[in-house]
Design a protein around this motif. Structure first.
Motif, PDB file in Angstrom:
ATOM      1  N   GLY A 347     -14.943 -13.983 -27.630  1.00  0.00           N
ATOM      2  CA  GLY A 347     -15.255 -15.301 -28.166  1.00  0.00           C
ATOM      3  C   GLY A 347     -14.299 -16.373 -27.681  1.00  0.00           C
ATOM      4  N   ALA A 348     -12.988 -16.049 -27.631  1.00  0.00           N
ATOM      5  CA  ALA A 348     -12.003 -17.032 -27.183  1.00  0.00           C
ATOM      6  C   ALA A 348     -12.123 -17.314 -25.696  1.00  0.00           C
ATOM      7  CB  ALA A 348     -10.593 -16.538 -27.519  1.00  0.00           C
ATOM      8  N   GLN A 349     -12.530 -16.311 -24.937  1.00  0.00           N
ATOM      9  CA  GLN A 349     -12.655 -16.491 -23.492  1.00  0.00           C
ATOM     10  C   GLN A 349     -13.697 -17.550 -23.136  1.00  0.00           C
ATOM     11  OE1 GLN A 349     -13.660 -12.895 -21.443  1.00  0.00           O
ATOM     12  NE2 GLN A 349     -13.552 -13.797 -19.401  1.00  0.00           N
ATOM     13  N   ALA A 350     -14.689 -17.724 -24.006  1.00  0.00           N
ATOM     14  CA  ALA A 350     -15.755 -18.700 -23.725  1.00  0.00           C
ATOM     15  C   ALA A 350     -15.333 -20.135 -24.028  1.00  0.00           C
ATOM     16  CB  ALA A 350     -17.001 -18.343 -24.533  1.00  0.00           C
ATOM     17  N   VAL A 351     -14.145 -20.333 -24.585  1.00  0.00           N
ATOM     18  CA  VAL A 351     -13.669 -21.691 -24.896  1.00  0.00           C
ATOM     19  C   VAL A 351     -13.214 -22.364 -23.599  1.00  0.00           C
ATOM     20  CG1 VAL A 351     -11.985 -23.040 -26.191  1.00  0.00           C
ATOM     21  CG2 VAL A 351     -12.983 -20.971 -27.203  1.00  0.00           C
ATOM     22  N   PRO A 352     -13.760 -23.513 -23.247  1.00  0.00           N
ATOM     23  CA  PRO A 352     -13.382 -24.158 -21.974  1.00  0.00           C
ATOM     24  C   PRO A 352     -11.924 -24.582 -21.933  1.00  0.00           C
ATOM     25  CG  PRO A 352     -15.454 -25.040 -22.837  1.00  0.00           C
ATOM     26  CD  PRO A 352     -14.855 -24.206 -23.919  1.00  0.00           C
ATOM     27  N   ASP A 353     -11.409 -25.097 -23.030  1.00  0.00           N
ATOM     28  CA  ASP A 353     -10.024 -25.572 -23.078  1.00  0.00           C
ATOM     29  C   ASP A 353      -9.085 -24.380 -23.250  1.00  0.00           C
ATOM     30  OD1 ASP A 353      -7.638 -26.851 -23.401  1.00  0.00           O
ATOM     31  OD2 ASP A 353      -8.281 -28.119 -25.072  1.00  0.00           O
ATOM     32  N   THR A 354      -8.289 -24.092 -22.232  1.00  0.00           N
ATOM     33  CA  THR A 354      -7.395 -22.931 -22.300  1.00  0.00           C
ATOM     34  C   THR A 354      -6.350 -23.067 -23.402  1.00  0.00           C
ATOM     35  OG1 THR A 354      -6.001 -23.924 -20.588  1.00  0.00           O
ATOM     36  CG2 THR A 354      -7.713 -22.389 -19.865  1.00  0.00           C
ATOM     37  N   GLU A 355      -6.017 -24.297 -23.792  1.00  0.00           N
ATOM     38  CA  GLU A 355      -5.036 -24.493 -24.867  1.00  0.00           C
ATOM     39  C   GLU A 355      -5.579 -24.028 -26.218  1.00  0.00           C
ATOM     40  OE1 GLU A 355      -1.934 -25.470 -24.495  1.00  0.00           O
ATOM     41  OE2 GLU A 355      -2.210 -25.629 -22.318  1.00  0.00           O
ATOM     42  N   LYS A 356      -6.899 -23.924 -26.333  1.00  0.00           N
ATOM     43  CA  LYS A 356      -7.512 -23.526 -27.596  1.00  0.00           C
ATOM     44  C   LYS A 356      -7.992 -22.076 -27.586  1.00  0.00           C
ATOM     45  CE  LYS A 356      -9.072 -28.170 -28.863  1.00  0.00           C
ATOM     46  NZ  LYS A 356     -10.235 -29.023 -29.221  1.00  0.00           N
TER      47      LYS A 356
END
Length: 440
Positions: A347-356
Motif C-alpha cells: 500500500g505504501a509503495q503506491a504512494v507517489p510522494d516518497t516522503e509519505k
C-alpha cells in the motif's frame, strides 16, 4: 384438463405467493433503499404481480407460457428493485423464488381442496388455513435460507450457478404443472386430488435441489479459501526460512569483512586506507542493522521486511516486544506479521510522494492481551464488498487472502482482527489473549 374436475389455484393467490417468495429473499439480502422508500416499491410489486397473473388468466392456453414468462419477469423486477443485487444475482434469486412460490401455493391449495372443496365452510376458517400455511411456510423458508444467505454474506453467483438454478426451476415448474396442461403424456396424472399431491411433491423436490446446490457451492468456496489460506501460510513460512538462511550468510560475511577492515587498516597509504575503510563500512552498514526484539522469528521477519521496504523508499519503523508473541507457533507468527507487513508495504509503495511512504509497526502486551498494530499511509480509495476489503488485483482467485489468513489465525487463538481507514491511514490491529492471561 384437471381443472374441469377440481378448481385450480386462483390467479390472485398465485400472484400473492410469487410476491411473498420474492419478499423472503429481499428480507434476506441487503436492501437497495431505506424502508420508507422500500415499502412503496414492494407494494407496487405486489400489485404488479397480481395484475400480471390476472391478465395472464385471460390468455388462451396457447399463450400460457407467455403469461408465466411475464410473471417471472415481474418477480425479477421486484427483487432487482428492492435488493442490492446485480442482474445475474437477481435472476438467480428469481429462480429460487419461483420454486418457493409454487411450493407454498401448491401446498395451500392441496389442503384447501382436501378440506373445503366439498360442502360449505365458513370463510373465516378458509382464511385461517390460508394464513397459517402462507405465514408458516414462508417463515420456515426464511429460516432455512438464512443459513446460506444474509445481508453481509458475499453472494459470488457465477453464470454456472445462474444456469443451474434456472434449469432446476424450469424443470420443476414444467413437471409440476404438466398434468394441468395435458393428460395425454407419460408423466401426467389422472387421479384428481393425487395430482395436487404430485405437484406439491415435485415443487418440494425442486426447492430441496436448489438448497443442496447452494450448500455445495458454499462448501466448494470455503474449501477453495482454506486451500488459498493454507498456501499463504506455507509461503510465509518458506519465506521466513529463506530469510533466516540469508541472514546467517550475511552475518558470516559481516564478520569476514570486519577482519578485512583490520587488514586494510594496516595499509601504509593514509589516503587509500581511508577510502577502503569508508567503502567497506558503507557496504556492511545496512546488514548490521538487524532487529532485536527478543523473538528470533520476529527478528528475521522485521529485518527482511525492513530491507524490502528500504529498497522501495519506504520508511518502516518498529516498536516491538517480541516476547509478546512467544506463545504463537513459527508459522502463525509468519502469517500474522508477514502478511500484515506485505500488505502495508504494497500500500505504501503506491504512494507517489516518497516522503509519505510510511509504515509503522507496534507490538506490546497489556492487561493480558497482546496488541499488534500495523499502519501505513495510502492514496486512492479502498475497494469494499459486503463490508469486507477486497484485493485490487485483477486475479481475485489468487489474491486477497492475506487479511483472511490473519483473521483466521487470530480467531484460532481466541483473538480478533480489525481494520480501519481514515485520513489516508490504513490501520490493522490484532488482539490476542495471552495464555492464562499472563502479562508482560
Amino acid at each position: 384438463m384437471i381443472t374441469q374436475l377440481l378448481p385450480d389455484i386462483p390467479r390472485e393467490l398465485t400472484g400473492f405467493a410469487e410476491w411473498s417468495a420474492c419478499l423472503v429473499y429481499v428480507l434476506l439480502l441487503r436492501k437497495r433503499m431505506r424502508w420508507r422508500r422500500l415499502v412503496p416499491v414492494l407494494a407496487v410489486g405486489l400489485g404488479a404481480q397480481i395484475g400480471v397473473q390476472m391478465l395472464a388468466g385471460t390468455f388462451p392456453l396457447a399463450l400460457w407460457s407467455f403469461g408465466m414468462a411475464l410473471a417471472v419477469v415481474t418477480m425479477f423486477g421486484t427483487i432487482w428493485a428492492a435488493a442490492r443485487v446485480t442482474v445475474r444475482e437477481a435472476g438467480y434469486f428469481c429462480a429460487r423464488a419461483l420454486v418457493l412460490a409454487e411450493l407454498v401455493a401448491a401446498l395451500h391449495w392441496q389442503l384447501h381442496c382436501y378440506f373445503f372443496v366439498e360442502g360449505r365452510h365458513p370463510l373465516t376458517l378458509r382464511a385461517l388455513v390460508f394464513a397459517l400455511v402462507y405465514l408458516g411456510a414462508f417463515a420456515l423458508a426464511w429460516l432455512i435460507e438464512r443459513r446460506h444467505f444474509g445481508p453481509e454474506a458475499p453472494l459470488d453467483i457465477t453464470r454456472r450457478d445462474l444456469a443451474s438454478a434456472a434449469a432446476i426451476a424450469g424443470v420443476t415448474f414444467l413437471v409440476s404443472n404438466l398434468s394441468f396442461l395435458t393428460a395425454n403424456s407419460p408423466f401426467s396424472g389422472r387421479l384428481g386430488l393425487e395430482i395436487f399431491y404430485i405437484r406439491t411433491l415435485v415443487d418440494l423436490c425442486g426447492f430441496v435441489a436448489l438448497y443442496a446446490q447452494q450448500g455445495q457451492h458454499l462448501a466448494q468456496r470455503a474449501a477453495a479459501e482454506l486451500r488459498a489460506i493454507d498456501d499463504i501460510l506455507r509461503t510465509q513460512h518458506a519465506q521466513y526460512l529463506v530469510s533466516k538462511r540469508s541472514m546467517d550468510r550475511i552475518n558470516r560475511k559481516y564478520h569476514d569483512l570486519k577482519h578485512q577492515i583490520g587488514v586494510i587498516r594496516a595499509e601504509m597509504d593514509p589516503g587509500r586506507q581511508a577510502t577502503y575503510l569508508d567503502e567497506l563500512e558503507a557496504s556492511v552498514q545496512t546488514y548490521e542493522q538487524q532487529a532485536r526484539t527478543g523473538n528470533g522469528v520476529l527478528d528475521v521477519l522485521l529485518t527482511t521486511k525492513s530491507m524490502a521496504a528500504a529498497e522501495r523508499d519506504i520508511d518502516l519503523t518498529c516498536v516491538a516486544d517480541g516476547q509478546a508473541l512467544d506463545f504463537l507457533s513459527v508459522m502463525d507468527i509468519c502469517t500474522v506479521v508477514g502478511n500484515a507487513l506485505d500488505n502495508a508495504i504494497e500500500g505504501a509503495q503506491a504512494v507517489p510522494d516518497t516522503e509519505k511512504r510510511l509504515v509503522k509497526l507496534a507490538l506490546h502486551s497489556r492487561n493480558g492481551l497482546t496488541v499488534f498494530t500495523v499502519e501505513n499511509y495510502f492514496t486512492g480509495e479502498l475497494r469494499t464488498e459486503d463490508g469486507q476489503i477486497v484485493t485490487k488485483h485483477a486475479d481475485r482467485d489468487s489474491h486477497g487472502y492475506g487479511l483472511k489468513s490473519i483473521r483466521y489465525t487470530a480467531e484460532k487463538y481466541g483473538g480478533s482482527m480489525t481494520v480501519h481507514a481514515a485520513d489516508n491511514w490504513f490501520s490493522l490491529r490484532v488482539l490476542l489473549p495471552a495464555p492464562d492471561g499472563r502479562q508482560r
